[in-house]
Structures are given as C-alpha cells and as structure tokens.
Motif scaffolding. Structure first.
Motif, mmCIF file in Angstrom:
data_model
loop_
_atom_site.group_PDB
_atom_site.id
_atom_site.type_symbol
_atom_site.label_atom_id
_atom_site.label_comp_id
_atom_site.label_asym_id
_atom_site.label_seq_id
_atom_site.Cartn_x
_atom_site.Cartn_y
_atom_site.Cartn_z
ATOM 1 N N GLY A 1 -52.427 21.883 29.029
ATOM 2 C CA GLY A 1 -52.398 22.909 27.999
ATOM 3 C C GLY A 1 -53.278 22.553 26.823
ATOM 4 O O GLY A 1 -53.199 21.446 26.295
ATOM 5 N N ASP A 2 -54.144 23.459 26.445
ATOM 6 C CA ASP A 2 -55.006 23.207 25.294
ATOM 7 C C ASP A 2 -54.568 24.010 24.074
ATOM 8 O O ASP A 2 -55.209 23.994 23.034
ATOM 9 N N ASP A 3 -53.425 24.700 24.203
ATOM 10 C CA ASP A 3 -52.887 25.479 23.085
ATOM 11 C C ASP A 3 -51.995 24.576 22.249
ATOM 12 O O ASP A 3 -50.963 24.085 22.708
ATOM 13 N N VAL A 4 -52.395 24.318 21.031
ATOM 14 C CA VAL A 4 -51.595 23.486 20.128
ATOM 15 C C VAL A 4 -51.109 24.297 18.920
ATOM 16 O O VAL A 4 -50.604 23.732 17.958
ATOM 17 N N THR A 5 -51.256 25.618 18.993
ATOM 18 C CA THR A 5 -50.867 26.483 17.875
ATOM 19 C C THR A 5 -49.455 27.006 18.091
ATOM 20 O O THR A 5 -49.178 27.660 19.094
ATOM 21 N N PRO A 6 -48.527 26.736 17.174
ATOM 22 C CA PRO A 6 -47.164 27.252 17.313
ATOM 23 C C PRO A 6 -47.147 28.771 17.187
ATOM 24 O O PRO A 6 -48.066 29.381 16.612
ATOM 25 N N PRO A 7 -46.127 29.411 17.705
ATOM 26 C CA PRO A 7 -46.010 30.868 17.563
ATOM 27 C C PRO A 7 -45.941 31.277 16.090
ATOM 28 O O PRO A 7 -45.370 30.563 15.254
ATOM 29 N N GLN A 8 -46.541 32.390 15.792
ATOM 30 C CA GLN A 8 -46.412 32.972 14.453
ATOM 31 C C GLN A 8 -45.183 33.875 14.459
ATOM 32 O O GLN A 8 -45.137 34.876 15.173
ATOM 33 N N VAL A 9 -44.188 33.506 13.671
ATOM 34 C CA VAL A 9 -42.890 34.186 13.705
ATOM 35 C C VAL A 9 -42.598 34.773 12.342
ATOM 36 O O VAL A 9 -42.831 34.134 11.307
#
Length: 901
Positions: A325-333
C-alpha cells in the motif's frame, strides 16, 4: 551471436532470481504491562511505576535512540518498536489515584515519561488486552483474576478499555495483541469489525490450564505456520477465511534461534514477503539482551542470504508495506451534531471507505460513564448515530476510523474540557512559607512530592496556580499520598489572579492517603489564573509532616453520585466460630448529600446491622455495617443490594463472597502482634496473602535473617501447619521452617520456596492443646543453590479433627506414626531425631551406614503414645552419610543423615 544470446539469457535469469526474492518485515514489540503490584488473587491491586520512571530500568534504556542506533535494517533504518500497552479488568479496578484513569495507567505513564523518544524513534503505541475475569470457575469459593472462559464475558470491559484509550489517552489500536495468545471466534469476529491487524497467531501453540488462577489457555495448532498474514475464517479464527481483518504469526524473542531465523530467510528465497512479529515483555530483566540477541541473529541470517532485504517496522507499517500500500493519507472525516429536545445525535462522513462497519464513537458523561454510540449508514460513507446523548450530561466524545489500509483518523468534541493536574514539579507550584524537601513516594503524583516538618507555632504554605481548559463549574481536589505521621489539619484558600479570596475550606482530620480530597466547587473563567493555597499549622500538630503533592481541577461536576469503595467484598477464609461485622463503605462524588434508604441481602447469614436511612455527605464517605454469621462449611456467596436517591444509579449490587472453614489461626507478615523479624528484611510488592510480603537476601554461610509467626491455639485437636509465599522463581530452594509448641521444637523441615509458591504448602501435621503458643520460624539455611531471597508472607494452622487422648507429660496425642528428619542435618557433634506414636507401641530405631551395616541401636522397647526425642552423639563416628530407620507395628520409615567431621 550465440554467445550474446546466452549472455542475455544468463543475465535475464539472474535478474529474475535477484528481483523475485521476498522481503521480510520484522515487527519487534512488547506486551507491556505493569507487574509491580499485580496479584491475581486481589480484586483491587495497587501498582507502582518504577519500570517506567526509574532511569536505571529497561524503559529508559530501550527508548534511548542511542540504544537503537546500531540496530539497523537493510535500508539503514534503526529499529522501531511496537508497544502493546495493557488495559482493562484488573487495571480498571486498581486503587491507584496517582494517574488520571487507572484502566489505562500503563499507556499514560509511558506517554508521560517517554513520548518524546517514542516520536523520535517512530515507535507505535497500541493496545494489549488480557481477558482477566474475577471468577470462581471451580466453585471452591476462592476468586481469582482467571482467564475468562469466553470473550463475551469481557466484551463490556473491552469496549470500555477502547473508550478509555481513545478519550483519555488519544490512542486507538490499529495493530493488536491479545494476552496469553487467547482467542475465540466471537472475539476474532468482533476484532474484524474494529481493528485491522492482529499479531498474536502462536502456531503451533496449544495449552490448557485447569488449576485456578487460570491462565495461558490458547490454541493455534491449526493456524498457518508461515509468517504470511491471512484473513481469519469467521467459523474458526485459526484458519484462513474471508474476514476483513488480518492475523499474523508471532514468536517469543527468547525462543528465536539461528536455525529459526535461517528458515525465515530461506522462505523469502521463494519470493514470499513475510511479516515476522517477535515479542517479549518490557518488565523482563533481560528484555534489552533479548533485543540485542534477536538483532544479532537477524544480521547473521542476512549475511548468509545477502540478496534478502529486511525492514524493521511497527505493526501497522509492516502490514501496510506487506500489502504494497502506498496510501499513507488518513481518511478525511467530518462530524457534526444535531440537537433534538435535549438530546444530541451526530452525523459523520468520510471521504473514502473505512475498515470498520461503522465509525467507533464513544461518549463520556459527567459521571465518567462511557457509551459506545451505534450508527446507521445513511448512504455511501455517511453515518448517523442512533444512540442519544443527553446534552446536559455529555462531557466529551471521541471518534476513530481507519481506511482499509489502516491509516487512522481521530476526532474529538470536548464540551467541558479535560481535568487539569498541577504537580509539585510543575511551574505552577510554589512554596510560600516553611522549609520543604524532596520526598520520593510511590503513591504520589509523578512519584514525588515535597514535605515540611511542623513545629509550633510555625506554619507552612504551598500554592498551585492553574487555569481551566474551558469556562464553567469545576471541583478542586488535593491529592494526599501515603506519608508517615502526616498532618491532618489544613486550611485551603482559593484566590483569583488579583489575590482576592474566593473560598476557604477547613480540613480537620479525615484526610485519606492515596486519595483525592475535596476542597472547592466554583465557576471558573478559562481566561483567568487562579491559585489554591494550602496551609498547615504546627500548633496542635507538632512533629507531624505536611506533604505537598498535587491538585486536580475537574469539570466533571455532578449533583449526587454514590459508589462503593470496593465493588466486590471477598472475605477469603473465615471460621465457623466467628460472627463478623463487615464494613461496606461508600463515597459520594456529588456536591449534594446522598441518602441510602435500604440495604438488603439474599440470605439470613448476611444481614444489615445499620439503622437506616444513612446520609452520605457531599464529597464524603458513608458506612453500612453488615453482620456475617457463618452457618455451614464451604463457599458462601450473597449479593448486597443498596438503594439510594442517586439519580443515575439508584440501585447498587455488591457481590459478597467468603469461604467458611473449620477453626484455624493465621498470621500474616502485616500482623504486628503475631509477626516479628530479625536481621535485614524489606517489603516486596509481590504477595500471596494480604497486602504485601517480606524478603531477605540469603548467603553462605547462613545469614542471621529470620522471621517468626506466632499464634495462640484456642481449640485442642490435630492441625495442619501451612506456609505461603508469593509466586516467584528467585526464592531460596532451601529455607528452614522450625515449628515450636511453646519452646519445644516439634519439627524442622527444609522447603523450596519457589516450588508451589503462591499456594499453601504443608509444613507438618501436629496435635496441639488449647492454649498452646504455636510459633513457626523461617530462616536461611546457608545451603541455597538457586534463588536469591528468603521470603516470608503468611502461616496458617488448620484444625483437622478432635484429639483422641493425652500422651506423655500432658502432650496431645499425635494422630499418625511419623519419623521426622533429624535436626540439625548435616550435624556435628550431635543431632536430634524425633518420632511420634498415636498409641503405645514397641519401637526400634537403628542407625546404619550406606553399606547397610548396623552401627547402633538408638531405641528398642515399648514407648507410650506421644512424641519422643532421641539426642544422638557422634562419638567415634566417621564423617559421611548414614541411614536411620524406625519400625513400630506396621509402620516403617527410613531417612538419611549427614555427619560432617
């Protein structure tokens, strides 16, 4: 051309071989508890934090970046650690008041003292949870913190622990490890809804325990043996399936060998990426050495397989890298509130899908109740809570979600602000009058306080400046640690920032150690600074000490709240002859009195003995007395039901348990009337009985350290005399116990204190008269071959049966034939041999050498019933091992003696 073709083919195949190698992601971590003060046979434990606060112990060393600097992976990155911090159950019910919330004390202390280094090293903080359950599964009336039979027995506690970690410590677990590797399908399926990554697969481990306290019950025998993560099956947590969560195999650091590690690297040659979780315990004395050793083993294998690359990762990082996984951005909530008729509902939305079935959202109210709010999906990545939150009672809510890769987002709405703590080591503290010195104390806030000795007519004064998080009504408390001869008459004054007096509290006795003592309730402006000033006068308190520690300013103000000081009353062992007055104490955390209107029990064995109603004052204590009259032997249970005008919890149910035994006498090391010591002894936080135990170091030749337990026997009969010491591995294996009736030595026995420790161990069976002063002396033998300390905790004399008659010189008849070990042994020049006869008998006692040749007849003739002593002199005997035998009727016995010349 052919040469070029084969060269290209060779290079191509070499490239495939090189680049098809798997990677290894190592997760080194600790199942991190506080062991100092932990006892599975005490419902309410008190823990000390030396492991985290003492610079000489493991935590400071392992958190130092210099310790990690030479432990690097294939990419030159220093070692990262994952700290699975314990919480729940027996920590939830701890009596510690020197942390904000007892349940998450390990997390709080770790962050307070080591957060800067945790950030610098890139470590991960998460949750470790043991399914400790206060139960009596075998029905013998003795309760322990047993391992729960099922997770569902602890689900409420697990949810509360998640809430405490989130709302009080800003932590939500994304990687997780269960205690004892315990798991069942219900728990795993619940984890699959909340936490993405579990790292507790212990293949091929399988273990059961049937002796309470139950622990280390687990089964991973069917799980995958590889270090390749898998989705657990909903039907069997051990098997791969289609659940959303992941499970990872783990291995104890102390079990890691070079061949084990070589196999891990060999597996990567097949192209398999692996996540290898290696764990230990931070409190273990050799924890640092384990890390050094594992790092060395990894590097040896890496040298043997240079084409295999490995990384040191945290738990979450390892799984994300393994999943490519190259996604290191947390969800925007986003979260918004909708108030309807005094109740609040929340709307939540995320910019991407989340791992959880719904956002984890917990609400805390002014009574410090925590509620997980259920949600319904309103379309896409949008939810609305369905659990109403009273707008006039809510204090704080917290929300946590991860995306499907485990990137975490947390959100909070803090309505009232957090409690403010000002310690004697903080900038807001000052000393206005008197001579203060530092005072180390384990029960103090931050384990230190200041003290000042009082002399009339002097006064001493300390002050704490503070601001509140938010404007509003707050309670102010003063923390009182343990302290010998502490001052009990104090004056507390609340001042505004201009020095004007706002309130005064006079504390005249009744200050409770290890407690928050109430001072004021006021409406504070968060933009202003206030001062709490506490003065102790020497007049009337000359020779006492004022201990200056910490204050707490809390916005959690309630009108009435009644809570029992002990949530469970367990009398342990009681005697049939006793009628006991049982104290049930309550504390009112509200600012108005609470009235207890009724107290009922289920049996006539336990009855109320207090005139009702009883008023419990604001921020004060109240007591109900019950009478317990044991009627039958065995386990006894009842429930105390208390009704009051507490608006939130009008009915309180308190379990009551006891084990009713025949007559016995018991002396604990804390019993000043029956316990004495000689030599150098110290208090141990480990205990098997009572609040503490004692220990002394052993030596060769024997030290002069000994302890004596004394008790008066009130009933003539046959007795078993037993001893108990805390469960340990460092106690002497050759402690001498001498049992005396008055001044007469009945028996001397050598005991391995680590064998069976934590349980009652039989020292001998004796017949005793009423009025006998029974004394048990435990001392150093000087012959220890393992263990460093002599332990002392409790001794018990258990009545077995009525005595049959009288023997020689008024002795009580023994109830069995016996030949005892000679004492002393080894000996020079003389020793004593003791034997016992329950009836008049013809007795022969003979001495033989090791070749079986008779050396001497020590006794030959008719002896009356009773105990008999033979003093044997070694005149003319050669040094060595000898055998002495006894024959009486159908009884025969033989023992060894050693003569040192």
């Amino acid at each position: 051309m052919r040469f070029i073709f084969f060269l290209l083919l060779f290079l191509s195949s070499s490239a495939i071989q090189i680049f098809s190698q798997g990677k290894i992601y190592f997760v080194l971590g600790s199942d991190t508890a506080i062991w100092d003060g932990m006892s599975t046979n005490k419902y309410n434990c008190y823990y000390t934090f030396d492991l985290y606060t003492n610079p000489a112990r493991n935590t400071y060393h392992v958190m130092n970046p210099s310790f990690r600097a030479d432990k690097t992976d294939s990419y030159g990155t220093p070692l990262k650690m994952t700290w699975w911090m314990i919480g729940g159950n027996m920590y939830r019910y701890a009596t510690n008041t020197n942390v904000p919330v007892a349940n998450s004390m390990a997390m709080y202390i770790m962050k307070k003292h080591h957060m800067n280094n945790i950030i610098a090293t890139g470590d991960e903080l998460s949750l470790h949870y043991h399914t400790f359950n206060w139960t009596d599964y075998n029905g013998d009336g003795i309760f322990y913190w047993n391992q729960a039979a099922t997770f569902m027995e602890l689900k409420e506690d697990f949810d509360l622990t998640l809430s405490h970690f989130l709302l009080e410590d800003d932590v939500f677990p994304v990687s997780f490890r269960s205690g004892w590797h315990a798991m069942d399908n219900d728990w795993q399926n619940y984890l699959n809804k909340l936490l993405p990554y579990s790292l507790h697969n212990d293949w091929p481990g399988k273990h059961n325990d049937t002796i309470e306290p139950l622990d280390n019950i687990y089964d991973w025998s069917l799980a995958p043996s590889s270090f390749i993560p898998f989705h657990p099956s909903p039907e069997n947590y051990q098997l791969p399936g289609n659940s959303k969560g992941w499970n990872v195999r783990s291995e104890y650091m102390g079990s890691v060998s070079q061949s084990f590690m070589d196999q891990v690297f060999q597996k990567s040659q097949t192209g398999a990426d692996q996540v290898v979780c290696l764990w230990s315990h931070l409190p273990e004395e050799n924890f640092l050495q384990q890390i050094d050793r594992v790092d060395s083993i990894i590097h040896v294998s890496a040298g043997r397989y240079p084409q295999i690359l490995f990384r040191y990762c945290t738990g979450v990082e390892a799984m994300q890298r393994w999943r490519n996984g190259d996604d290191v951005t947390p969800p925007q909530v986003t979260i918004s509130q909708d108030i309807q008729g005094g109740e609040i509902f929340y709307n939540i939305s995320s910019d991407e899908p989340i791992f959880q079935e719904q956002p984890f959202i917990s609400a805390k109210d002014i009574y410090e109740n925590y509620t997980i709010l259920h949600c319904s999906n309103t379309g896409g990545n949008n939810w609305r809570t369905t659990t109403p939150v009273p707008a006039d009672k809510v204090a704080k809510i917290g929300l946590a979600v991860t995306d499907t890769l485990g990137n975490l987002t947390k959100k909070y709405i803090n309505y009232l602000g957090d409690p403010v703590f000002i310690d004697n080591s903080d900038a807001g503290y000052s000393e206005i009058r008197g001579t203060f010195t530092d005072y180390a104390n384990k029960s103090a806030w931050n384990e230190s306080m200041r003290s000042s000795f009082l002399n009339a007519p002097d006064t001493v004064t300390a002050a704490w400046n503070f601001q509140t998080d938010k404007s509003g009504v707050h309670n102010v408390f003063y923390h009182m640690p343990d302290g010998a001869n502490s001052a009990q008459i104090l004056t507390a004054i609340l001042k505004d920032q201009n020095g004007n007096n706002l309130d005064t509290a006079f504390l005249n006795g009744g200050l409770r150690p290890k407690s928050w003592n109430y001072l004021f309730t006021r409406n504070f402006d968060s933009s202003l600074t206030y001062t709490a000033v506490i003065t102790a006068a020497g007049a009337g308190q000359t020779g006492k000490t004022f201990f200056s520690d910490a204050i707490k300013v809390s916005p959690l103000v309630r009108d009435k709240e009644l809570n029992p000081v002990k949530n469970v009353i367990n009398l342990a062992e009681v005697r049939t002859e006793d009628t006991l007055n049982v104290k049930v104490e309550f504390f009112n955390s509200g600012i108005e009195p609470v009235t207890i209107s009724s107290v009922t029990t289920q049996t006539n064995t336990l009855t109320n003995n207090t005139a009702l109603p009883v008023d419990v004052p604001a921020m004060g204590h109240g007591i109900i007395w019950l009478r317990f009259t044991p009627l039958e032997l065995g386990a006894f249970s009842d429930t105390i039901t208390v009704t009051s005008n507490d608006p939130v919890r009008p009915v309180i149910k308190i379990p009551f348990d006891a084990v009713v035994l025949n007559y016995f006498e018991l002396v604990d090391n804390d019993d000043s009337a029956g316990y004495e010591e000689s030599g150098t002894w110290a208090t141990s936080v480990a205990q098997a009985w009572g609040a503490s135990s004692r220990f002394a170091y052993v030596s060769s030749p024997a030290s002069a350290n000994y302890a004596v337990f004394s008790m008066d026997i009130k009933k003539t009969g046959d007795y078993e005399v037993l001893e108990i010491v805390p469960s340990s591995v460092n106690a002497t294996n050759k402690a001498i116990y001498e049992i005396y009736a008055g001044n007469n030595l009945l028996r001397s026995v050598m005991i391995d204190q680590s064998s069976g420790s934590g349980n009652w161990i039989l020292l001998g069976r004796f017949s005793l008269y009423a009025g006998t002063r029974l004394r048990v002396k435990v001392k150093d033998s000087g012959q220890t071959t393992s263990g460093a300390v002599l332990r002392s905790d409790a001794v018990k004399a258990m009545f077995i049966q009525e005595v049959l008659g009288a023997g020689n010189d008024g002795d009580v008849l023994p109830f069995e034939f016996s030949l005892e070990q000679n004492y002393p042994n080894p000996f020079n020049p003389s020793t004593m041999i003791t034997f016992a006869l329950p009836e008049e008998s013809e007795v022969q006692v003979r001495l033989y050498d090791v070749l079986g040749q008779q050396i001497k007849v020590l006794c030959d003739g008719v002896k009356k019933a009773g105990r008999h002593n033979i003093v044997f002199e070694s005149d003319g005997l050669s040094g060595g091992v000898y055998i002495y035998t006894m024959n009486a009727g159908n009884f025969s016995s033989a023992k060894k003696m050693v003569f040192l010349k």
